[in-house]
Design a protein around this motif. Structure first.
Motif, PDB file in Angstrom:
ATOM      1  N   VAL A  52       0.699  -0.943  -0.112  1.00 28.09           N
ATOM      2  CA  VAL A  52       0.350  -0.281  -0.062  1.00 28.09           C
ATOM      3  C   VAL A  52       0.833   1.290   0.435  1.00 28.09           C
ATOM      4  O   VAL A  52       1.704   1.317   0.536  1.00 28.09           O
ATOM      5  N   HIS A  53       0.934   2.179  -1.292  1.00 27.02           N
ATOM      6  CA  HIS A  53       1.916   3.361  -1.173  1.00 27.02           C
ATOM      7  C   HIS A  53       0.773   4.022  -0.836  1.00 27.02           C
ATOM      8  O   HIS A  53      -0.018   4.330  -1.061  1.00 27.02           O
ATOM      9  N   SER A  60      -2.022   6.526  -2.463  1.00 26.95           N
ATOM     10  CA  SER A  60      -1.784   6.810  -4.046  1.00 26.95           C
ATOM     11  C   SER A  60      -1.736   5.364  -4.618  1.00 26.95           C
ATOM     12  O   SER A  60      -2.376   5.166  -5.825  1.00 26.95           O
ATOM     13  N   ALA A  61      -1.834   4.155  -4.880  1.00 29.65           N
ATOM     14  CA  ALA A  61      -1.644   3.074  -5.185  1.00 29.65           C
ATOM     15  C   ALA A  61      -1.119   1.808  -3.452  1.00 29.65           C
ATOM     16  O   ALA A  61      -1.066   1.963  -2.729  1.00 29.65           O
ATOM     17  N   VAL A  62      -2.432   0.300  -4.609  1.00 26.90           N
ATOM     18  CA  VAL A  62      -2.465  -0.576  -3.468  1.00 26.90           C
ATOM     19  C   VAL A  62      -2.237  -1.801  -4.832  1.00 26.90           C
ATOM     20  O   VAL A  62      -2.130  -1.983  -6.067  1.00 26.90           O
ATOM     21  N   GLY A 101      -6.313   4.761 -17.614  1.00 27.51           N
ATOM     22  CA  GLY A 101      -6.673   5.635 -17.650  1.00 27.51           C
ATOM     23  C   GLY A 101      -6.462   6.937 -18.818  1.00 27.51           C
ATOM     24  O   GLY A 101      -7.344   7.566 -18.972  1.00 27.51           O
ATOM     25  N   GLU A 102      -4.769   6.701 -18.474  1.00 29.58           N
ATOM     26  CA  GLU A 102      -4.225   7.973 -19.202  1.00 29.58           C
ATOM     27  C   GLU A 102      -4.721   7.963 -20.952  1.00 29.58           C
ATOM     28  O   GLU A 102      -5.137   8.905 -21.572  1.00 29.58           O
ATOM     29  N   ARG A 148       3.912   3.567 -11.310  1.00 29.69           N
ATOM     30  CA  ARG A 148       3.286   4.336 -11.981  1.00 29.69           C
ATOM     31  C   ARG A 148       2.152   5.020 -12.370  1.00 29.69           C
ATOM     32  O   ARG A 148       1.346   6.326 -12.466  1.00 29.69           O
ATOM     33  N   GLU A 149       1.124   3.655 -12.154  1.00 31.36           N
ATOM     34  CA  GLU A 149      -0.502   3.940 -12.212  1.00 31.36           C
ATOM     35  C   GLU A 149      -0.780   4.363 -10.663  1.00 31.36           C
ATOM     36  O   GLU A 149      -2.176   4.761 -10.483  1.00 31.36           O
ATOM     37  N   ALA A 150      -0.179   5.531  -9.645  1.00 28.91           N
ATOM     38  CA  ALA A 150      -0.367   5.771  -8.521  1.00 28.91           C
ATOM     39  C   ALA A 150      -0.945   6.785  -8.455  1.00 28.91           C
ATOM     40  O   ALA A 150      -0.925   7.939  -9.748  1.00 28.91           O
TER      41      ALA A 150
END
Length: 156
Positions: A52-53, A60-62, A101-102, A148-150
């Motif tokens: 878990v970031h 911000s990310a998991v 998403g981008e 990078r997906e955070a």
């Protein structure tokens, strides 16, 4: 107890060494109160490692070491996009090695708010899966690269 000391908050914050001694919510709450930045590693006895970031105390990310709903799955569940567009955008993201998403926002003109909501829903699904882990070793790492997906904190 896992020691947690990083730039920008009180050194020596104590986290439990095992998940069985607390709840994931309590640990994340402590990291939030300290505005911690880094990665909480959850190491199961089976060897699975989940992360878990957190950035400034916010998730911000998991990263799960198991399957979880993709962004396309979440958007499909929310009826945010038709199936053909989802397929085309996913293929383009894979071909260009970009985040789905981008690609949805920049090339398929999906609203950043819709994508942001879906990403947050995806994070909630992943956190819910971690809440069901009965016991694991807890480690906090300050110097782990955020995926990078955070989420950018601007999206929150």
């Amino acid at each position: 107890m896992a020691r947690c000391a990083a730039f920008g908050y009180r050194s020596g914050m104590q986290l439990p060494g095992r998940l069985s001694a607390t709840t994931l919510g309590d640990v994340l709450g402590a990291l939030h109160r300290e505005r911690a930045s880094g990665a909480l590693e959850i190491v199961e006895r089976t060897g699975r490692i989940h992360r878990v970031h957190v950035a400034a105390g916010l998730v911000s990310a998991v990263e799960l070491d198991r399957s979880s709903p993709s962004l396309a799955d979440v958007l499909r569940q929310e009826d945010s996009l038709d199936e053909a567009t989802l397929r085309r955008s996913l293929l383009r993201a894979l071909a260009q090695n970009r985040l789905h998403g981008e690609v949805l926002v920049t090339e398929f003109r999906l609203s950043p708010e819709v994508v942001g909501r879906a990403v947050r829903t995806q994070l909630r699904h992943r956190l819910t899966a971690l809440e069901n882990v009965p016991d694991a070793e807890l480690r906090f790492r300050v110097a782990i690269r955020t995926p990078r997906e955070a989420l950018c904190l601007v999206l929150l």
